[in-house]
Scaffold this motif. Structure first.
Motif, PDB file in Angstrom:
ATOM      1  N   GLY A 111       5.478  22.102   9.423  1.00 50.15           N
ATOM      2  CA  GLY A 111       4.446  22.191   8.389  1.00 50.15           C
ATOM      3  C   GLY A 111       3.500  23.359   8.630  1.00 50.15           C
ATOM      4  N   THR A 112       3.115  23.567   9.888  1.00 51.14           N
ATOM      5  CA  THR A 112       2.224  24.681  10.220  1.00 51.14           C
ATOM      6  C   THR A 112       2.916  26.022   9.990  1.00 51.14           C
ATOM      7  OG1 THR A 112       1.250  23.273  11.929  1.00 51.14           O
ATOM      8  CG2 THR A 112       0.746  25.602  12.030  1.00 51.14           C
ATOM      9  N   LEU A 113       4.165  26.129  10.471  1.00 50.16           N
ATOM     10  CA  LEU A 113       4.889  27.392  10.293  1.00 50.16           C
ATOM     11  C   LEU A 113       5.183  27.659   8.817  1.00 50.16           C
ATOM     12  CD1 LEU A 113       7.319  27.275  13.349  1.00 50.16           C
ATOM     13  CD2 LEU A 113       5.170  28.497  13.118  1.00 50.16           C
ATOM     14  N   LEU A 114       5.342  26.586   8.030  1.00 48.57           N
ATOM     15  CA  LEU A 114       5.562  26.777   6.596  1.00 48.57           C
ATOM     16  C   LEU A 114       4.352  27.457   5.946  1.00 48.57           C
ATOM     17  CD1 LEU A 114       7.337  26.200   4.098  1.00 48.57           C
ATOM     18  CD2 LEU A 114       6.067  24.063   3.830  1.00 48.57           C
ATOM     19  N   PHE A 115       3.150  27.037   6.329  1.00 56.61           N
ATOM     20  CA  PHE A 115       1.952  27.685   5.798  1.00 56.61           C
ATOM     21  C   PHE A 115       1.894  29.146   6.214  1.00 56.61           C
ATOM     22  CE2 PHE A 115      -1.378  25.183   3.687  1.00 56.61           C
ATOM     23  CZ  PHE A 115      -0.683  23.992   3.541  1.00 56.61           C
ATOM     24  N   VAL A 116       2.311  29.431   7.453  1.00 56.76           N
ATOM     25  CA  VAL A 116       2.321  30.816   7.930  1.00 56.76           C
ATOM     26  C   VAL A 116       3.297  31.655   7.111  1.00 56.76           C
ATOM     27  CG1 VAL A 116       2.877  32.290   9.897  1.00 56.76           C
ATOM     28  CG2 VAL A 116       1.624  30.160  10.258  1.00 56.76           C
ATOM     29  N   VAL A 117       4.498  31.108   6.879  1.00 54.40           N
ATOM     30  CA  VAL A 117       5.522  31.834   6.106  1.00 54.40           C
ATOM     31  C   VAL A 117       5.023  32.105   4.687  1.00 54.40           C
ATOM     32  CG1 VAL A 117       7.784  31.571   5.032  1.00 54.40           C
ATOM     33  CG2 VAL A 117       7.486  31.003   7.434  1.00 54.40           C
ATOM     34  N   ILE A 118       4.476  31.073   4.046  1.00 59.43           N
ATOM     35  CA  ILE A 118       3.986  31.244   2.674  1.00 59.43           C
ATOM     36  C   ILE A 118       2.864  32.285   2.634  1.00 59.43           C
ATOM     37  CG2 ILE A 118       2.754  30.084   0.795  1.00 59.43           C
ATOM     38  CD1 ILE A 118       4.294  27.550   1.499  1.00 59.43           C
ATOM     39  N   GLY A 119       1.960  32.241   3.609  1.00 58.24           N
ATOM     40  CA  GLY A 119       0.854  33.197   3.643  1.00 58.24           C
ATOM     41  C   GLY A 119       1.336  34.625   3.782  1.00 58.24           C
ATOM     42  N   VAL A 120       2.289  34.863   4.692  1.00 58.53           N
ATOM     43  CA  VAL A 120       2.793  36.231   4.906  1.00 58.53           C
ATOM     44  C   VAL A 120       3.542  36.729   3.666  1.00 58.53           C
ATOM     45  CG1 VAL A 120       4.388  37.621   6.271  1.00 58.53           C
ATOM     46  CG2 VAL A 120       2.880  36.002   7.406  1.00 58.53           C
ATOM     47  N   LEU A 121       4.376  35.863   3.059  1.00 53.88           N
ATOM     48  CA  LEU A 121       5.134  36.279   1.877  1.00 53.88           C
ATOM     49  C   LEU A 121       4.200  36.587   0.704  1.00 53.88           C
ATOM     50  CD1 LEU A 121       8.219  33.868   1.914  1.00 53.88           C
ATOM     51  CD2 LEU A 121       8.150  36.280   2.505  1.00 53.88           C
ATOM     52  N   LEU A 122       3.195  35.741   0.494  1.00 55.12           N
ATOM     53  CA  LEU A 122       2.256  35.981  -0.606  1.00 55.12           C
ATOM     54  C   LEU A 122       1.480  37.281  -0.397  1.00 55.12           C
ATOM     55  CD1 LEU A 122       0.734  32.480  -1.449  1.00 55.12           C
ATOM     56  CD2 LEU A 122       2.174  33.917  -2.900  1.00 55.12           C
ATOM     57  N   ALA A 123       1.031  37.515   0.848  1.00 51.30           N
ATOM     58  CA  ALA A 123       0.274  38.735   1.134  1.00 51.30           C
ATOM     59  C   ALA A 123       1.140  39.973   0.928  1.00 51.30           C
ATOM     60  CB  ALA A 123      -0.248  38.680   2.566  1.00 51.30           C
ATOM     61  N   ASN A 124       2.394  39.915   1.364  1.00 46.65           N
ATOM     62  CA  ASN A 124       3.293  41.064   1.165  1.00 46.65           C
ATOM     63  C   ASN A 124       3.577  41.298  -0.316  1.00 46.65           C
ATOM     64  OD1 ASN A 124       4.686  42.383   3.742  1.00 46.65           O
ATOM     65  ND2 ASN A 124       4.150  40.277   4.222  1.00 46.65           N
ATOM     66  N   PHE A 125       3.708  40.206  -1.074  1.00 42.52           N
ATOM     67  CA  PHE A 125       3.964  40.341  -2.508  1.00 42.52           C
ATOM     68  C   PHE A 125       2.772  41.013  -3.194  1.00 42.52           C
ATOM     69  CE2 PHE A 125       4.061  38.638  -6.881  1.00 42.52           C
ATOM     70  CZ  PHE A 125       5.327  39.051  -7.248  1.00 42.52           C
ATOM     71  N   VAL A 126       1.552  40.589  -2.819  1.00 40.18           N
ATOM     72  CA  VAL A 126       0.354  41.199  -3.407  1.00 40.18           C
ATOM     73  C   VAL A 126       0.276  42.684  -3.058  1.00 40.18           C
ATOM     74  CG1 VAL A 126      -2.167  41.209  -3.310  1.00 40.18           C
ATOM     75  CG2 VAL A 126      -0.949  39.053  -3.494  1.00 40.18           C
ATOM     76  N   ILE A 127       0.595  43.029  -1.810  1.00 39.59           N
ATOM     77  CA  ILE A 127       0.543  44.439  -1.395  1.00 39.59           C
ATOM     78  C   ILE A 127       1.600  45.257  -2.137  1.00 39.59           C
ATOM     79  CG2 ILE A 127       0.989  45.969   0.567  1.00 39.59           C
ATOM     80  CD1 ILE A 127      -0.472  43.941   2.305  1.00 39.59           C
ATOM     81  N   ASP A 128       2.767  44.669  -2.399  1.00 42.35           N
ATOM     82  CA  ASP A 128       3.785  45.374  -3.193  1.00 42.35           C
ATOM     83  C   ASP A 128       3.240  45.710  -4.583  1.00 42.35           C
ATOM     84  OD1 ASP A 128       5.762  45.653  -1.372  1.00 42.35           O
ATOM     85  OD2 ASP A 128       6.819  43.811  -1.912  1.00 42.35           O
ATOM     86  N   ILE A 129       2.504  44.777  -5.173  1.00 43.74           N
ATOM     87  CA  ILE A 129       1.923  45.017  -6.493  1.00 43.74           C
ATOM     88  C   ILE A 129       0.837  46.092  -6.408  1.00 43.74           C
ATOM     89  CG2 ILE A 129       0.741  43.960  -8.451  1.00 43.74           C
ATOM     90  CD1 ILE A 129       3.581  42.939  -7.940  1.00 43.74           C
ATOM     91  N   VAL A 130      -0.010  45.986  -5.384  1.00 39.94           N
ATOM     92  CA  VAL A 130      -1.086  46.973  -5.209  1.00 39.94           C
ATOM     93  C   VAL A 130      -0.500  48.367  -5.017  1.00 39.94           C
ATOM     94  CG1 VAL A 130      -2.943  47.693  -3.641  1.00 39.94           C
ATOM     95  CG2 VAL A 130      -2.735  45.303  -4.302  1.00 39.94           C
ATOM     96  N   TYR A 131       0.597  48.452  -4.281  1.00 40.25           N
ATOM     97  CA  TYR A 131       1.223  49.751  -4.018  1.00 40.25           C
ATOM     98  C   TYR A 131       1.662  50.428  -5.316  1.00 40.25           C
ATOM     99  CZ  TYR A 131       3.557  53.130  -1.036  1.00 40.25           C
ATOM    100  OH  TYR A 131       3.914  54.282  -0.386  1.00 40.25           O
ATOM    101  N   VAL A 132       2.200  49.629  -6.237  1.00 36.71           N
ATOM    102  CA  VAL A 132       2.614  50.182  -7.530  1.00 36.71           C
ATOM    103  C   VAL A 132       1.397  50.691  -8.297  1.00 36.71           C
ATOM    104  CG1 VAL A 132       3.639  49.611  -9.763  1.00 36.71           C
ATOM    105  CG2 VAL A 132       4.635  48.721  -7.675  1.00 36.71           C
ATOM    106  N   LEU A 133       0.281  49.975  -8.198  1.00 37.43           N
ATOM    107  CA  LEU A 133      -0.910  50.359  -8.969  1.00 37.43           C
ATOM    108  C   LEU A 133      -1.572  51.615  -8.411  1.00 37.43           C
ATOM    109  CD1 LEU A 133      -2.465  46.802  -9.488  1.00 37.43           C
ATOM    110  CD2 LEU A 133      -1.127  48.152 -11.118  1.00 37.43           C
TER     111      LEU A 133
END
Length: 331
Positions: free
Chosen positions: A295-317
């Motif tokens: 459960g703890t590692l799941l939160f870590v995985v979700i956090g890293v994936l969401l942050a990378n996804f946001v940065i991918d969007i920011v990079y395009v902008l």
């Protein structure tokens, strides 16, 4: 842009499936039996009682089912928001235990990431055009950023906590206090927050400063900068273009560094006994708590994936070349 988002969503979706599968599998490859540990903790000696307790806990945690069925049940429970029951803190739900720890981890991680990124890049940009700053600040940056998070955390705990007595060195708040909305508790919380925050902030700060300083020097010596200078463009304008171009690799670096910084946060929390996800991971491993660990590692995985996804969007902008490429690909 829509096609780009769709491709990224598919890639991150597949990554999530693989990460969750590994997250479910790895705790089960660990040595030890959590059910036997719970039975031993009850200190029961009668064989029939031990057998009945073992059967009860296996049914409760679903460990009496075949592995493939446990895996499918895990996914079904995940979609319901059910992360299981903690073995260590039985019968507390894992989701609640993790949610109680998440604010502590985010409270040191987000300020450390944002402040180190902004201040580090600013210092690096100034060092590229300032001799004394380049000769003084950068060597210090090299020294600090080369230190492991754990080592710097121990040095800060000894120097600012034990020797000078400025800050407490363990816990998220004083053990004699009860969490509540009051100025006294907020002040105590802030005192316990300083050292874990500084450990993450200082190590990240040096890395961003060194990277930005090298990138700015490279950009100022590139052909377009020399051409602009030859045309009589103001030096300030040339530096502004150099800074904007140098920020793009730094944003990419931020996405790549998130996992490292998160790992550093987990180790730092263990050093300071800070009640975040890192301390939770250590307690889950020590108590063979499969469900709390995944459960703890799941939160870590979700956090890293969401942050990378946001940065991918920011990079395009922020990168016009990426937007042009997307427009070309669409047309």
């Amino acid at each position: 842009m829509r096609g780009y988002l769709a491709r990224k969503t598919v890639i991150y979706g597949l990554t999530f499936v693989v990460a969750v599968t590994l997250n479910w599998l790895i705790p089960r490859l660990m040595p030890g039996d959590p059910v036997q540990r719970m039975v031993a903790r009850a200190a029961v000696q009668h064989p029939e009682t031990i057998a009945a307790m073992t059967a009860y806990y296996e049914r409760t945690f679903g460990l009496d089912l075949p592995l493939w069925q446990q895996y499918l049940n895990y996914w079904a429970a995940l979609f319901r928001g059910d992360l299981g029951t903690s073995v260590w803190l039985f019968p507390a739900p894992v989701a609640q235990v993790v949610l109680d720890a998440v604010p502590y981890t985010l409270g040191i991680m987000i300020p450390a990431i944002l402040l180190s990124f902004v201040i580090g890049n600013s210092v690096g940009a100034m060092a590229a055009r300032s001799g004394w700053l380049d000769n003084v600040a950068l060597p210090v940056g090299y020294l600090i950023t080369a230190m492991p998070y754990m080592w710097l955390a121990i040095l800060l705990a000894w120097g600012l906590g034990v020797a000078l007595g400025w800050f407490p060195v363990a816990g998220g708040y004083d053990f004699g206090m009860v969490p509540q909305w009051s100025w006294a508790f907020a002040g105590d919380l802030l005192q316990h927050w300083v050292l874990p925050f500084l450990s993450l902030f200082l190590v990240s700060l040096g890395g961003w400063a060194i990277g930005m300083r090298n990138l700015i020097i490279y950009e100022l010596e590139s052909d377009y900068a020399n051409y602009l200078s030859a045309l009589g463009a103001p030096r300030r304008l040339v530096r502004r273009y150099a800074f904007r171009n140098a920020m793009l690799p730094q944003i990419t670096g931020l996405a790549l560094q998130l996992g490292t910084i998160l790992g550093g946060a987990l180790v730092t929390e263990i050093v300071f006994a800070y009640p975040g996800l890192g301390k939770l991971v250590l307690s889950a491993i020590q108590n063979q708590d499969f469900f709390l660990l995944q459960g703890t590692l799941l939160f870590v995985v979700i956090g890293v994936l969401l942050a990378n996804f946001v940065i991918d969007i920011v990079y395009v902008l922020v990168d016009p070349r990426t937007r042009t490429g997307l427009t070309g690909a669409t047309s």
